[in-house]
Write an enzyme that holds these catalytic residues in place. Structure first.
Site, PDB file in Angstrom:
ATOM      1  N   ASN A  85      39.965  47.398  29.667  1.00 11.69           N
ATOM      2  CA  ASN A  85      40.109  46.731  30.968  1.00 11.69           C
ATOM      3  C   ASN A  85      38.880  46.962  31.843  1.00 11.69           C
ATOM      4  OD1 ASN A  85      42.469  45.415  30.578  1.00 11.69           O
ATOM      5  ND2 ASN A  85      43.721  46.669  31.928  1.00 11.69           N
ATOM      6  N   ALA A  93      32.301  32.901  36.316  1.00 10.48           N
ATOM      7  CA  ALA A  93      32.022  33.421  37.662  1.00 10.48           C
ATOM      8  C   ALA A  93      33.071  32.892  38.631  1.00 10.48           C
ATOM      9  CB  ALA A  93      30.629  32.982  38.093  1.00 10.48           C
ATOM     10  N   CYS A 107      46.096  45.001  37.264  1.00 14.15           N
ATOM     11  CA  CYS A 107      45.620  45.879  36.186  1.00 14.15           C
ATOM     12  C   CYS A 107      44.166  46.293  36.335  1.00 14.15           C
ATOM     13  CB  CYS A 107      45.807  45.192  34.842  1.00 14.15           C
ATOM     14  SG  CYS A 107      47.521  44.766  34.556  1.00 14.15           S
ATOM     15  N   ARG A 152      49.881  40.357  43.204  1.00 15.46           N
ATOM     16  CA  ARG A 152      49.363  41.709  43.434  1.00 15.46           C
ATOM     17  C   ARG A 152      47.837  41.700  43.353  1.00 15.46           C
ATOM     18  NH1 ARG A 152      52.677  45.046  39.181  1.00 15.46           N
ATOM     19  NH2 ARG A 152      52.462  43.059  38.106  1.00 15.46           N
TER      20      ARG A 152
HETATM   21  C1  UGA Z   1      44.349  42.096  32.006  1.00 18.67           C
HETATM   22  C2  UGA Z   1      43.739  42.174  30.593  1.00 18.67           C
HETATM   23  O1  UGA Z   1      43.026  40.975  30.324  1.00 18.67           O
HETATM   24  C3  UGA Z   1      44.843  42.381  29.557  1.00 18.67           C
HETATM   25  O2  UGA Z   1      44.271  42.531  28.274  1.00 18.67           O
HETATM   26  C4  UGA Z   1      45.627  43.647  29.923  1.00 18.67           C
HETATM   27  O3  UGA Z   1      46.696  43.877  29.014  1.00 18.67           O
HETATM   28  C5  UGA Z   1      46.195  43.492  31.315  1.00 18.67           C
HETATM   29  O4  UGA Z   1      45.121  43.277  32.249  1.00 18.67           O
HETATM   30  C6  UGA Z   1      46.947  44.760  31.647  1.00 18.67           C
HETATM   31  O5  UGA Z   1      46.329  45.834  31.685  1.00 18.67           O
HETATM   32  O6  UGA Z   1      48.177  44.711  31.771  1.00 18.67           O
HETATM   33  P1  UGA Z   1      45.601  40.212  33.441  1.00 18.67           P
HETATM   34  O7  UGA Z   1      45.413  41.156  34.585  1.00 18.67           O
HETATM   35  O8  UGA Z   1      46.934  39.619  33.201  1.00 18.67           O
HETATM   36  O9  UGA Z   1      45.165  40.944  32.064  1.00 18.67           O
HETATM   37  O10 UGA Z   1      44.624  38.990  33.683  1.00 18.67           O
HETATM   38  P2  UGA Z   1      43.214  38.481  33.140  1.00 18.67           P
HETATM   39  O11 UGA Z   1      43.403  37.213  32.437  1.00 18.67           O
HETATM   40  O12 UGA Z   1      42.484  39.544  32.437  1.00 18.67           O
HETATM   41  O13 UGA Z   1      42.482  38.153  34.524  1.00 18.67           O
HETATM   42  C7  UGA Z   1      42.203  39.155  35.503  1.00 18.67           C
HETATM   43  C8  UGA Z   1      41.414  38.574  36.647  1.00 18.67           C
HETATM   44  O14 UGA Z   1      40.077  38.276  36.231  1.00 18.67           O
HETATM   45  C9  UGA Z   1      41.965  37.277  37.230  1.00 18.67           C
HETATM   46  O15 UGA Z   1      41.904  37.349  38.641  1.00 18.67           O
HETATM   47  C10 UGA Z   1      41.028  36.211  36.708  1.00 18.67           C
HETATM   48  O16 UGA Z   1      40.938  35.106  37.576  1.00 18.67           O
HETATM   49  C11 UGA Z   1      39.721  36.981  36.652  1.00 18.67           C
HETATM   50  N1  UGA Z   1      38.730  36.429  35.686  1.00 18.67           N
HETATM   51  C12 UGA Z   1      39.019  36.414  34.364  1.00 18.67           C
HETATM   52  C13 UGA Z   1      37.514  35.964  36.150  1.00 18.67           C
HETATM   53  O17 UGA Z   1      37.225  35.976  37.373  1.00 18.67           O
HETATM   54  N2  UGA Z   1      36.595  35.495  35.237  1.00 18.67           N
HETATM   55  C14 UGA Z   1      36.853  35.473  33.920  1.00 18.67           C
HETATM   56  O18 UGA Z   1      35.963  35.031  33.150  1.00 18.67           O
HETATM   57  C15 UGA Z   1      38.083  35.940  33.457  1.00 18.67           C
END
Ligand code: UGA
Length: 425
Positions: free
Chosen positions: A203, A247, A255, A322
């Site tokens: 993470n 971006a 998380c 959150r």
């Molecule tokens: C994240 C991890 O990706 C999971 O593998 C993990 O299991 C989870 O946390 C956890 O620890 O429970 P999650 O928080 O559901 O998953 O969401 P993500 O898809 O990872 O996105 C997180 C944030 O990053 C979002 O706000 C998303 O908009 C942002 N993001 C994602 C970006 O700004 N750019 C990207 O290229 C990808």
């Protein structure tokens, strides 16, 4: 066919329910325990209140294999492997709050023939500490890597499954590995501390990747390059990969922030200053605030200005708010004297109490009505489908769009007479 192993799930939040429903789908009898009677009762009726694609269907399809209960004894009598899925939120110090995990251990009473399978994200060393105190219990670390919005798919088609077990618990580790065999994905067998670390490091690395591309985006804006093009070119390098290089106005969710901080604290507690993670968090905080500057560039003072926020959830396909960027942004805009109207297809109700001073609109068009600017916060598909050139432009007071996710049709909007500000382009 070998009989299916009965499974206990302790804590039926988002991780617990996904785990319970997916193991039931794989044919296992699942005994899921939560301390909240209302939650248990509604789940027993097949009602799923969280927005997670495919999950309600899975729960309803597998009601016969799923038992929801508040009674720990019932779980202990029926299952040996107990998947611990309670939450571990950050404390004021940034360390993870393990009180719910400790409550689960206490609830096991004097059991000697069960194994805890830790899915909750815990600091490295937690397993060792629990095993020292409760030698008679088995202990397996099996961190979750589910993403909200695609959790069922992530569970059923994982990149990898991590299983950490130390001497004495390998037999339980084998049994956990057997559970995952039908779904494929590489199974990583390791020791408990390393398994715990894989989760936190993964993470933290993903958050670092996003903060990195966000800084590249900010420099792109100064140098006249396009971050989408830069990310595309970088991502084709196998060693870098194309994912998590989008971006935007900052990562959110429960998380990343928690785990980056937890890893930083964990290192700090050993006397090691993890400098990179401090920057990763700072960049993310600043990224959320840069939008205000972009609005000021075009509107001047924001006092009395009407701003429409499109999207509240921390990402699409979830109603989770959150640590959502929208909350920080709304508060900052409010602080600048703007009137903020926000809309989200599913997260409005959850955000109501957190968005103090912000009006919740019933539709995107209602939020945009009379607005001096629109800020796209969450890339819900319905926002791309709006009639920007027609209905939206007619309703807005000023045709100004800040696209916080580089999601909208930039050329189309500009051709329709909008002032368009993206991120790093
Ligand atoms: C994240 C991890 O990706 C999971 O593998 C993990 O299991 C989870 O946390 C956890 O620890 O429970 P999650 O928080 O559901 O998953 O969401 P993500 O898809 O990872 O996105 C997180 C944030 O990053 C979002 O706000 C998303 O908009 C942002 N993001 C994602 C970006 O700004 N750019 C990207 O290229 C990808």
């Amino acid at each position: 066919m070998a009989p299916k192993e009965p499974i206990g799930v302790i804590g039926v939040g988002w991780v617990g329910l996904c785990t319970a429903a997916c193991f039931a789908e794989l044919g296992h009898p699942v005994f899921a325990r939560d301390i909240l009677p209302e939650k248990v009762e509604s789940l027993a009726r097949g009602e799923v209140s969280m927005h997670e694609p495919g999950l309600p269907e899975l729960v309803q399809k597998n009601t016969e294999r799923l038992t929801f209960t508040t009674d720990m004894r019932h779980v202990l009598d029926n299952a040996q492997l107990l998947f611990c899925c309670v939450d571990t939120p950050p404390t004021y110090s940034g360390d993870a709050d393990l009180s719910r995990v400790e409550a689960v251990i206490a609830d096991l009473g004097d059991s000697t023939d069960h194994a805890i399978v830790m899915k909750s994200t815990v600091p490295v060393g937690t397993g060792r500490s629990i095993s020292r105190r409760r030698e008679e219990l088995g202990y397996v670390s099996n961190p979750e890597f589910l993403k909200e919005g695609s959790a069922v798919e992530d569970f059923m088609e994982p990149d990898r499954v991590v299983i950490g077990a130390n001497d004495g618990s390998e037999g339980f580790g084998d049994r956990v590995a057997t559970l995952y065999e039908p779904i494929g994905g590489e199974i990583v067998r390791t020791d408990v501390a390393s398994a715990e670390f894989i989760k936190l490091a993964s993470n933290a690395f993903l958050a670092t990747k996003i903060s990195f591309i966000n800084e590249i985006a900010n420099v792109c804006e100064e140098l006249g390059a396009d971050v989408n093009e830069v990310a595309r070119g970088m991502g084709l390098d196998d060693r870098i990969g194309p994912k998590f290089l989008r971006a935007g106005i900052g990562w959110g969710g429960s998380c990343f922030g928690k785990d980056v901080l937890s890893l930083k604290q964990l290192a700090g507690n050993t006397g090691y200053h993890f400098q990179l993670l401090t920057a990763v968090m700072e960049v993310n905080e600043l990224q959320k605030r840069r939008t205000v500057g972009k609005l000021q560039k075009h509107l001047g003072q924001l006092v009395g200005k009407q701003i429409a926020l499109l999207g509240i959830s921390f990402k699409p396909d979830t109603d989770d708010v959150r640590d959502a960027t929208s909350l920080v942004l709304a508060a900052r805009l409010h602080g600048e004297g703007a009137h903020v109207r926000a809309y989200d297809p599913v997260a409005g109700d959850r955000a109501r109490e957190l968005l103090v001073g912000t009006t919740l609109a019933g539709s995107a068009l209602e939020a945009l009505d009379g607005a001096d600017a629109a800020v796209l916060v969450t890339e819900w598909p319905e926002f791309a489908e709006l009639d920007w050139a027609g209905e939206v432009k007619a309703r807005m007071a000023t045709p100004l769009v800040v696209d916080g996710r580089n999601f909208l049709d930039r050329e189309g909007l500009r051709a329709a007479g909008f002032t368009y500000e993206g991120i790093g382009r």
